[in-house]
Design a protein around this motif. Structure first.
Motif, PDB file in Angstrom:
ATOM      1  N   SER A   6       8.748  -8.867   3.686  1.00  0.00           N
ATOM      2  CA  SER A   6       7.888  -8.180   2.730  1.00  0.00           C
ATOM      3  C   SER A   6       8.635  -7.182   1.868  1.00  0.00           C
ATOM      4  O   SER A   6       8.297  -6.987   0.718  1.00  0.00           O
TER       5      SER A   6
ATOM      6  N   LYS B  40      -3.693  -8.276   0.139  1.00  0.00           N
ATOM      7  CA  LYS B  40      -2.437  -7.782   0.714  1.00  0.00           C
ATOM      8  C   LYS B  40      -2.683  -7.029   2.017  1.00  0.00           C
ATOM      9  O   LYS B  40      -1.743  -6.632   2.691  1.00  0.00           O
ATOM     10  N   VAL B  41      -3.945  -6.807   2.331  1.00  0.00           N
ATOM     11  CA  VAL B  41      -4.255  -6.017   3.530  1.00  0.00           C
ATOM     12  C   VAL B  41      -4.892  -6.923   4.582  1.00  0.00           C
ATOM     13  O   VAL B  41      -5.668  -7.822   4.261  1.00  0.00           O
TER      14      VAL B  41
ATOM     15  N   LYS C 114      -0.599  -2.017   5.341  1.00  0.00           N
ATOM     16  CA  LYS C 114      -0.815  -3.465   5.320  1.00  0.00           C
ATOM     17  C   LYS C 114      -1.763  -3.864   6.446  1.00  0.00           C
ATOM     18  O   LYS C 114      -2.517  -4.832   6.337  1.00  0.00           O
TER      19      LYS C 114
ATOM     20  N   GLY D 154       5.017  -2.227   7.327  1.00  0.00           N
ATOM     21  CA  GLY D 154       3.611  -2.598   7.175  1.00  0.00           C
ATOM     22  C   GLY D 154       2.681  -1.491   7.655  1.00  0.00           C
ATOM     23  O   GLY D 154       1.691  -1.162   7.009  1.00  0.00           O
TER      24      GLY D 154
END
Lengths: 451, 305, 280
Positions: C126, A199-200, A275, A270
């Motif tokens: 997201s 996810k990163v 993120k 994000g």
């Protein structure tokens, strides 16, 4: 029945053509002051005559710097108008110039847009108003950016954006990533990070961010645009550009970097949520984070951009504005002097850094020890100014912008940007980019030397 | 017969009472449930807006969209929205009010006047002119944007309220509505009687006809009010000075500032959301309060049937 | 004042403004479309060159195809919803019909700027609520339906009101006759209401033709969220806008706009013609 309609149409067409002819002639550049220098007596007279200047800018809180000027020259009042950010303001400026009325006396023009307005002869040459004397006050590559093909000075630099890398030190520690010094190390780190946590991402290479992309091309030594009056050299697909496109296209294809559009709500989310572990940004980036990613305070650090060759030290620039005087102003002297004061006066220049957190374009402020010594809480006490000041010295000189940047940006987004987003061949897309800008330039009457 | 037609509005309730087609006992639950589903679809984004306006910028991004956040910041958001940049938002609200009401009243008046003229009088070129006006509904606004701007700047009207109001006064759709309405809602015998009495055409219009056209007028008024209130593209090109912006352009400029700039404006996002919510309240209130008028207006035209 | 002269007096104020604010700019736009303004070399007369260029411009043709597809799919869906809602509210079978009537109409009061903001958030890849169900509409394949959804949301209520108003004008005698024949509410709807709605449906259809082919505001506002999906020529109207404001090709933009207007005219007449023919 149809005869009545055609009468209307004919009358309307006739009237419209009369109006159109008068409109067209009105847009020709008015002949303003001659090329010879204006004497001090004239300058003094202009600065003591009550005048109001309209200044279009989107810099927040600029009233403070303006107040400094008005204090020194009480007769000259500045009417600050926020006519929109960036492209929105430029559109309005272009339409107003085309119409022949409604344009301001001065406007904020980013470095990359100066050729767009100088090609239409919309910017006043500031040399008659003593611009040359200020050359040494500004960082040399910025002075080069505001200089025209025949030595004209079109604007005064206000702030700059040398590019570096800001990264989440905590995330780097967590995933055991060393700060990459070369692009190869960066790619390895990206793969390692994304493999550890799907996810990163190491960073987001936004598929619509033409500013950062051009900055990276700048760092790689690309020379996409060469402008000489009405002759342009176009090589947006030169070796360096292809190298950059191939690199990022490859990482995007592997899925180890994100390609989300930046400066959107999702992108902010994000940044806040971790993120993206790093951001390749300009000197104004840290301040931006301070405002929009408050929850991550203290976790960031800054470093120079990774390099193509180990041991080298070059960078590019992203952003930065100038103040230009617009053709057709009724008060060129006062306007020129205001632009000069706003950006070269030491107190005003310092305020741009302390109030708006701009990164300076004046050599004096950059050399000021107290400036370099400032620590940033958000960055765990790091001396950002010192770092970015050093980076600023490594920005390649000689970079030029085209007189139709909007078109080139749009073409990039639809070719290379799209390839990034679709995980397709980004390096090949640069050829499409080249083909589009070349045909546009030819269509607009430029003599094109395609690289 | 004449008495029924001279007072169409009062005739309607009498006719309604005689309508036998409403068997009040038979309500369908299935249908009601189906409509509730449709209603949810139309209302849930607005629900999101209300919920989002109670959050601060941080919560906006970190909490679930359709439910409340950690803090209830509605009041502070409203305060921030109204005080940001020297009360810019309040000025935008006032601008929108002025532009919309002036344009709506003007457009409705012109459309009513002209709609009546097209409907009740025959003159040379009537068909062609009407066709021409209605045909312009098909012209894309982007075609007219730059030429209108250039012509307006010649007249020195750019960056003034007139640049927004004047183009909004011409509503081909309003003309169409009033033309159809005037054809049906005004009776020949009424006009005949007035003419026999010796009244001039204008006097007839103002004293006799206008009353019958009333509900149609309100309908056009509402529709043009909405159109001007929500107009975005026209004011965007015509206005440079933020002091003249209507709310739509103002909110868009805040939205651009919030994501661009030096980041110090990131808090502006909460203002954009709250400002958006506040901006739709007046129109919705107008709809709710005026629904009785345009509802009866649209059905009163049925008398002649 | 004679009756004939009076006609002119009544229509004059509207027509004068119409001439000044529509016909003049339109004429000027037509004039502009015959020229070419270059960054280098100024303005030259181009005759019909802009038009021939437009007719073979792949970006324009692609955009035109896209809005055509949009029209063929979004409009029937939207009108179906509007029709269903109008019939349901008029049927007398609903509890609290007025609430539904107002609620469905409310989105029309929301400006496109706010609508794009709301739906933009809801579509967010997201963190939006839809994303939690694994649904990302801001992609190449789903963008057009996503935009269609926004347009349906905005305008279904508006069309519903037009249809509902038309339903209210159906004379009571027809319902009485149906009741005498023993027709229930569904049969009544099918045999009486829908045929009576023909002219109103046609009106909605023509307005939808115009709206679909002129699609601009929604893609323009959503573009910043998905700049690689919505390109500058996504719809013909957006193309005209980009040409005028980004590429500074005002003359070509004018030609594109006129051609678009022509297409809208042709499609509108085609729709009206087909409707009239099928009536016989």
């Amino acid at each position: 029945m149809s005869r009545k309609v055609s009468h209307w149409r004919l009358a309307a067409a006739l009237a419209a053509s009369v109006l159109a002819l008068s409109a067209c002639s009105g847009t020709a550049a008015k002949t303003t002051a001659s090329a010879g220098p204006i004497g001090q007596a004239d300058i003094d007279k202009a600065m003591t005559t009550p005048t109001t200047l309209t200044f279009w800018t989107w810099v927040p809180n600029i009233a403070q710097e303006v107040a400094l000027f008005e204090k020194k020259y009480p007769a000259v009042k500045i009417n600050v108008v926020n006519a929109g950010q960036g492209a929105d303001q430029y559109t309005k400026l272009r339409t107003a110039l085309k119409a022949g009325s409604g344009a301001p006396d001065l406007a904020q023009v980013e470095f990359q847009y100066i050729p767009t307005f100088s090609i239409t002869k919309s910017l006043v040459d500031l040399r008659p108003y003593g611009a040359d004397a200020n050359k040494s006050k500004f960082v040399d590559w910025t002075w080069g950016q505001v200089t025209g093909p025949n030595g004209e000075i079109f604007a005064y630099p206000q702030d700059t954006g040398p590019m570096g890398m800001v990264y989440r030190a905590d995330l780097f520690a967590k995933y055991k990533i060393d700060v990459p010094k070369t692009w190869d190390e960066f790619a390895a780190a990206a793969r390692k990070l994304h493999a550890a946590d799907g996810k990163v991402y190491l960073t987001d290479m936004a598929a619509n961010e033409t500013g950062a992309w051009h900055g990276l091309m700048w760092q790689a030594g690309s020379k996409p645009y060469t402008v000489n009056g009405t002759t342009v050299g176009l090589a947006v697909n030169d070796t360096a550009s292809k190298k950059v496109a191939d690199y990022w296209g490859g990482l995007a294809k592997e899925g180890v970097v994100a390609t989300d559009p930046d400066f959107t709500d999702t992108w902010f989310q994000g940044l806040n949520s971790g993120k993206y572990a790093a951001w390749l940004t300009a000197a104004w980036g840290p301040v931006f984070l301070g405002g929009s990613a408050k929850s991550t305070a203290g976790k960031w650090k800054a470093a120079p951009l990774p390099q193509w060759d180990a041991g080298s030290n070059v960078s590019g620039n992203w952003g930065g504005s100038t103040t230009a005087v617009i053709k057709g102003t009724a008060n060129p002297i006062a306007a020129a002097k205001f632009a000069e004061f706003l950006n070269s006066d030491p107190e005003s220049a310092k305020m741009f850094n302390t109030v708006q957190n701009f990164f300076p374009a004046t050599t004096a402020l950059l050399a000021d020890p107290s400036f370099a010594a400032q620590k940033s809480e958000f960055f765990g006490g790091q001396q950002l100014n010192q770092l970015f000041g050093q980076i600023g010295d490594t920005v390649n000189k000689g970079w030029q912008w085209p007189p139709f940047l909007d078109q080139s940006n749009q073409d990039w987004t639809e070719t290379v940007g799209k390839a990034l987003a679709d995980k397709a061949d980004a390096a090949g897309a640069t050829d499409q980019w080249q083909q589009r800008v070349t045909s546009y330039a030819k269509d607009q009457g430029f003599t094109v030397n395609a690289g | 017969m004449t008495t029924t037609l001279t007072t169409p509005t009062t005739a309607t309730p009498a006719r309604r009472a005689s309508r036998p087609r409403r068997p009040r006992s038979r309500r369908s639950n299935v249908l009601t449930l189906g409509m509730v589903a449709i209603l949810v679809y139309f209302l849930f984004p607005l629900f999101w807006l209300v919920v989002a306006a109670t959050k601060n910028t941080g919560d906006l991004f970190s909490t679930f969209g359709l439910w409340l956040g950690h803090d209830f910041s509605l009041v502070s958001n409203i305060r921030e929205t109204f005080t940001h940049n020297h009360g810019e938002y309040a000025r935008w609200m006032a601008n929108t009010l002025v532009y919309a009401t002036v344009s709506a009243v003007g457009a409705s008046a012109l459309a009513t006047f002209a709609g009546y003229g097209f409907a009740r009088y025959t003159f040379r070129g009537r068909g062609a002119l009407l066709g021409l006006v209605l045909g312009t509904i098909m012209v894309p606004t982007t075609a007219l944007a730059i030429p209108t701007y250039l012509l307006f700047s010649k007249a020195g009207l750019v960056n003034t309220p007139w640049a927004v109001i004047l183009p909004s006064l011409v509503s081909p759709f309003g003309l169409f509505l009033m033309w159809v309405y005037a054809r049906d809602a005004v009776s020949d015998s009424l006009l005949e009687a007035a003419r026999i009495d010796g009244a001039g055409e204008l006097a007839i219009f103002f004293r006799v006809v206008l009353r019958s056209l009333g509900p149609g007028f309100v309908t056009v008024l509402l529709f043009t009010l909405v159109a001007t209130w929500n107009n975005y593209f026209l004011p965007l090109i015509m206005l440079n000075d933020p002091g003249y912006y209507p709310i739509t352009v103002g909110l868009a400029s805040w939205s651009a500032q919030a994501v661009g700039g030096s980041g110090a404006n990131a808090d502006l996002l909460a203002c954009v959301v709250t400002g958006s919510l506040l901006s739709i309240i007046p129109l919705i209130a107008a709809f709710v309060l005026l629904q009785r008028y345009w509802q009866s207006g649209l059905s009163a035209g049925a008398v002649k049937e | 004042m004679t009756a004939k002269r009076a006609g002119y007096v009544f229509v004059a104020p509207f027509l004068v403004l119409f001439l000044l604010l529509f016909m003049f700019p339109l004429g000027y736009a037509a004039y502009l479309s015959l020229f070419k303004d270059q960054l280098v070399g100024g303005t030259v007369f181009a005759g019909l060159a802009n038009y021939t260029r437009a007719l073979s411009d792949p970006q324009l043709l692609q955009g035109a195809g896209r809005v055509g597809l949009f029209f063929l799919i979004q409009v029937p869906i939207m009108l179906l919803i509007s029709l269903a809602a109008a019939l349901a509210i008029d049927s007398g079978l609903l509890r609290a019909a007025r609430v539904f009537r107002l609620g469905v109409f409310l989105p029309y009061a929301v400006p496109s700027v706010v609508a794009a903001l709301m739906w933009g958030y809801l579509y967010g890849p997201s963190f939006g609520p839809l994303a939690r169900f694994g649904f990302d509409p801001l992609t190449d394949t789903l963008m057009l339906p996503a935009l269609g959804n926004i347009v349906t949301w905005e305008f279904a209520g508006y069309n519903m009101i037009i249809l509902y108003a038309a339903l209210r004008t159906v004379p009571a005698e027809r319902y009485e006759a149906a009741a005498v024949d023993g027709a229930g509410p569904w049969r009544t709807a099918w045999s009486i209401k829908i045929p009576a709605l023909r002219p109103a449906l046609l009106l909605c259809l023509v307005f939808s033709v115009i709206g679909s082919f002129q699609l601009f505001a929604e893609p323009n506002l959503v573009q910043r969220l998905a700049p690689n999906v919505i390109n500058a020529a996504y719809t013909p109207n957006l193309y005209a806008y980009s040409l005028a404001f980004t590429s500074q090709q005002v003359n070509y933009a004018a030609a594109v706009s006129f051609l678009l207007g022509l297409v809208i005219l042709v499609v509108s007449y085609a729709v009206l013609y087909t409707a009239n023919r099928s009536r016989r």
